[in-house]
Design a protein around this motif. Structure first.
Motif, PDB file in Angstrom:
ATOM      1  N   THR A 143       0.835  -1.215   0.000  1.00 39.23           N
ATOM      2  CA  THR A 143       0.000   0.000   0.000  1.00 39.23           C
ATOM      3  C   THR A 143       0.865   1.259   0.000  1.00 39.23           C
ATOM      4  OG1 THR A 143      -0.192  -0.010   2.427  1.00 39.23           O
ATOM      5  CG2 THR A 143      -1.946  -1.114   1.186  1.00 39.23           C
ATOM      6  N   ALA A 144       2.017   1.174   0.662  1.00 37.98           N
ATOM      7  CA  ALA A 144       2.925   2.325   0.653  1.00 37.98           C
ATOM      8  C   ALA A 144       3.439   2.586  -0.757  1.00 37.98           C
ATOM      9  CB  ALA A 144       4.095   2.084   1.606  1.00 37.98           C
ATOM     10  N   MET A 145       3.757   1.521  -1.485  1.00 37.19           N
ATOM     11  CA  MET A 145       4.201   1.680  -2.877  1.00 37.19           C
ATOM     12  C   MET A 145       3.065   2.188  -3.752  1.00 37.19           C
ATOM     13  SD  MET A 145       6.746  -1.484  -3.791  1.00 37.19           S
ATOM     14  CE  MET A 145       6.083  -2.757  -2.742  1.00 37.19           C
ATOM     15  N   ALA A 146       1.853   1.686  -3.511  1.00 36.93           N
ATOM     16  CA  ALA A 146       0.694   2.123  -4.294  1.00 36.93           C
ATOM     17  C   ALA A 146       0.423   3.606  -4.076  1.00 36.93           C
ATOM     18  CB  ALA A 146      -0.536   1.298  -3.909  1.00 36.93           C
ATOM     19  N   GLY A 147       0.739   4.094  -2.887  1.00 37.38           N
ATOM     20  CA  GLY A 147       0.544   5.510  -2.592  1.00 37.38           C
ATOM     21  C   GLY A 147       1.388   6.417  -3.450  1.00 37.38           C
ATOM     22  N   ALA A 158       3.737  10.317   2.507  1.00 39.70           N
ATOM     23  CA  ALA A 158       5.197  10.376   2.636  1.00 39.70           C
ATOM     24  C   ALA A 158       5.851  10.891   1.360  1.00 39.70           C
ATOM     25  CB  ALA A 158       5.747   8.991   2.991  1.00 39.70           C
ATOM     26  N   TYR A 159       5.303  10.500   0.214  1.00 40.45           N
ATOM     27  CA  TYR A 159       5.920  10.888  -1.059  1.00 40.45           C
ATOM     28  C   TYR A 159       5.575  12.330  -1.460  1.00 40.45           C
ATOM     29  CZ  TYR A 159       7.264  10.747  -5.980  1.00 40.45           C
ATOM     30  OH  TYR A 159       7.826  11.033  -7.196  1.00 40.45           O
ATOM     31  N   LEU A 160       4.277  12.645  -1.472  1.00 37.34           N
ATOM     32  CA  LEU A 160       3.858  13.963  -1.946  1.00 37.34           C
ATOM     33  C   LEU A 160       4.149  15.073  -0.937  1.00 37.34           C
ATOM     34  CD1 LEU A 160       0.440  13.238  -3.734  1.00 37.34           C
ATOM     35  CD2 LEU A 160       2.701  13.592  -4.754  1.00 37.34           C
ATOM     36  N   GLU A 161       3.710  14.842   0.306  1.00 38.55           N
ATOM     37  CA  GLU A 161       3.868  15.887   1.327  1.00 38.55           C
ATOM     38  C   GLU A 161       5.265  15.895   1.945  1.00 38.55           C
ATOM     39  OE1 GLU A 161       1.625  18.187   1.999  1.00 38.55           O
ATOM     40  OE2 GLU A 161       0.218  17.322   0.564  1.00 38.55           O
ATOM     41  N   GLY A 162       5.883  14.725   2.000  1.00 38.81           N
ATOM     42  CA  GLY A 162       7.204  14.640   2.615  1.00 38.81           C
ATOM     43  C   GLY A 162       8.344  14.807   1.641  1.00 38.81           C
ATOM     44  N   PHE A 163       8.476  13.854   0.718  1.00 33.49           N
ATOM     45  CA  PHE A 163       9.628  13.857  -0.191  1.00 33.49           C
ATOM     46  C   PHE A 163       9.593  15.006  -1.189  1.00 33.49           C
ATOM     47  CE2 PHE A 163      11.503  12.432  -4.248  1.00 33.49           C
ATOM     48  CZ  PHE A 163      12.826  12.332  -3.849  1.00 33.49           C
ATOM     49  N   THR A 171       7.682  12.702   6.224  1.00 37.47           N
ATOM     50  CA  THR A 171       8.140  11.370   5.807  1.00 37.47           C
ATOM     51  C   THR A 171       8.441  10.505   7.022  1.00 37.47           C
ATOM     52  OG1 THR A 171       9.115  12.329   3.808  1.00 37.47           O
ATOM     53  CG2 THR A 171       9.843  10.119   4.422  1.00 37.47           C
ATOM     54  N   LEU A 172       9.107  11.083   8.007  1.00 34.97           N
ATOM     55  CA  LEU A 172       9.449  10.353   9.227  1.00 34.97           C
ATOM     56  C   LEU A 172       8.188   9.932   9.977  1.00 34.97           C
ATOM     57  CD1 LEU A 172      11.603   9.315  11.197  1.00 34.97           C
ATOM     58  CD2 LEU A 172      11.578  11.577  12.285  1.00 34.97           C
ATOM     59  N   ALA A 173       7.224  10.846  10.089  1.00 34.39           N
ATOM     60  CA  ALA A 173       5.976  10.545  10.802  1.00 34.39           C
ATOM     61  C   ALA A 173       5.209   9.419  10.110  1.00 34.39           C
ATOM     62  CB  ALA A 173       5.109  11.796  10.884  1.00 34.39           C
ATOM     63  N   ALA A 174       5.135   9.478   8.767  1.00 33.56           N
ATOM     64  CA  ALA A 174       4.449   8.427   8.012  1.00 33.56           C
ATOM     65  C   ALA A 174       5.151   7.086   8.199  1.00 33.56           C
ATOM     66  CB  ALA A 174       4.387   8.790   6.530  1.00 33.56           C
ATOM     67  N   THR A 175       6.480   7.109   8.215  1.00 37.23           N
ATOM     68  CA  THR A 175       7.255   5.880   8.401  1.00 37.23           C
ATOM     69  C   THR A 175       7.004   5.280   9.784  1.00 37.23           C
ATOM     70  OG1 THR A 175       8.977   6.729   6.936  1.00 37.23           O
ATOM     71  CG2 THR A 175       9.573   4.886   8.371  1.00 37.23           C
ATOM     72  N   ILE A 176       6.967   6.135  10.793  1.00 36.67           N
ATOM     73  CA  ILE A 176       6.726   5.663  12.163  1.00 36.67           C
ATOM     74  C   ILE A 176       5.334   5.040  12.279  1.00 36.67           C
ATOM     75  CG2 ILE A 176       6.385   6.408  14.554  1.00 36.67           C
ATOM     76  CD1 ILE A 176       8.644   8.458  14.080  1.00 36.67           C
ATOM     77  N   ILE A 177       4.344   5.682  11.665  1.00 33.76           N
ATOM     78  CA  ILE A 177       2.975   5.142  11.710  1.00 33.76           C
ATOM     79  C   ILE A 177       2.913   3.783  11.020  1.00 33.76           C
ATOM     80  CG2 ILE A 177       0.594   5.496  10.940  1.00 33.76           C
ATOM     81  CD1 ILE A 177       1.135   8.531  11.215  1.00 33.76           C
ATOM     82  N   ILE A 178       3.593   3.651   9.876  1.00 31.08           N
ATOM     83  CA  ILE A 178       3.633   2.363   9.169  1.00 31.08           C
ATOM     84  C   ILE A 178       4.279   1.298  10.053  1.00 31.08           C
ATOM     85  CG2 ILE A 178       4.703   1.129   7.236  1.00 31.08           C
ATOM     86  CD1 ILE A 178       4.272   3.691   5.558  1.00 31.08           C
TER      87      ILE A 178
END
Length: 199
Positions: A143-147, A158-163, A171-178
């Motif tokens: 799902t992370a890749m599909a995002g 993580a990709y649009l708002e973070g990277f 990006t860090l917050a999204a990674t921690i939640i995952i």
């Protein structure tokens, strides 16, 4: 995405894995041609990287869902990618069931459905739960890749708002939640496996 695709994967993967097992050599519905065909389908589907699978399934996704963007558009690829993976785990779990129990059920007139529902699934339940736990964790990464291609979810965040906007904290917050989701799935799966394991 993970919940819906995980539920569908469990049902379809259980069926697909049961057919793989039952049609394999020395089993009650042995059929080399069907088993070879299903094995080839499972192997090919598992070998295709998920990001490529999404692209390959765009025409199918558009025909079924009506769009190639959003959460619903990710579901076909998630299910097609996960079902063969879980089906193999189901087949392996069924192979560990004592053949004597299967033969005893057959000798008492048990049908194929009875053998699957009353013998194979109950006897291999801990392995089936462990298998779906591993599959759900794989689905979280899918799902992370599909995002990344617009399916929404934490990968999209993580990709649009973070990277792309250079917000490392997002990006860090999204990674921690995952990671939290993955640990929760693994913990729940381990607890459930211990509960049903009577050995």
């Amino acid at each position: 995405m993970t919940g819906v695709s995980g539920l569908v994967t469990f049902v379809l993967g259980l069926f697909f894995g049961a057919v793989l097992f039952l049609t394999s050599p020395d089993q009650i519905l042995q059929n080399r041609a069907i088993h070879a065909l299903l094995s080839a389908i499972a192997n090919v589907a598992r070998a295709i990287p998920f990001i490529i699978l999404i692209v390959l399934l765009i025409p199918f996704t558009k025909a079924v869902v009506g769009t190639i963007l959003g959460v619903n558009a990710a579901l076909p690829a998630l299910i097609v990618g996960a079902v063969p993976f879980y089906a193999r785990l189901v087949e392996i779990a069924f192979r560990d069931v004592d053949k004597g129990v299967i033969e005893a059920t057959r000798s008492m007139g048990g049908s194929t459905g009875t053998i699957v529902l009353r013998v194979l699934i109950p006897e291999s339940l801990p392995a089936l739960i462990s298998g779906i736990t591993v599959t759900l964790i794989a689905l979280v990464s899918y799902t992370a890749m599909a995002g990344v291609i617009g399916a929404g979810g934490l990968g999209n965040l993580a990709y649009l708002e973070g990277f792309q906007r250079n917000h490392a904290d997002v990006t860090l917050a999204a990674t921690i939640i995952i990671l939290v989701i993955v640990f929760a799935i693994q913990f729940g799966g381990d607890v459930l496996t211990r509960e049903v394991d009577k050995r």
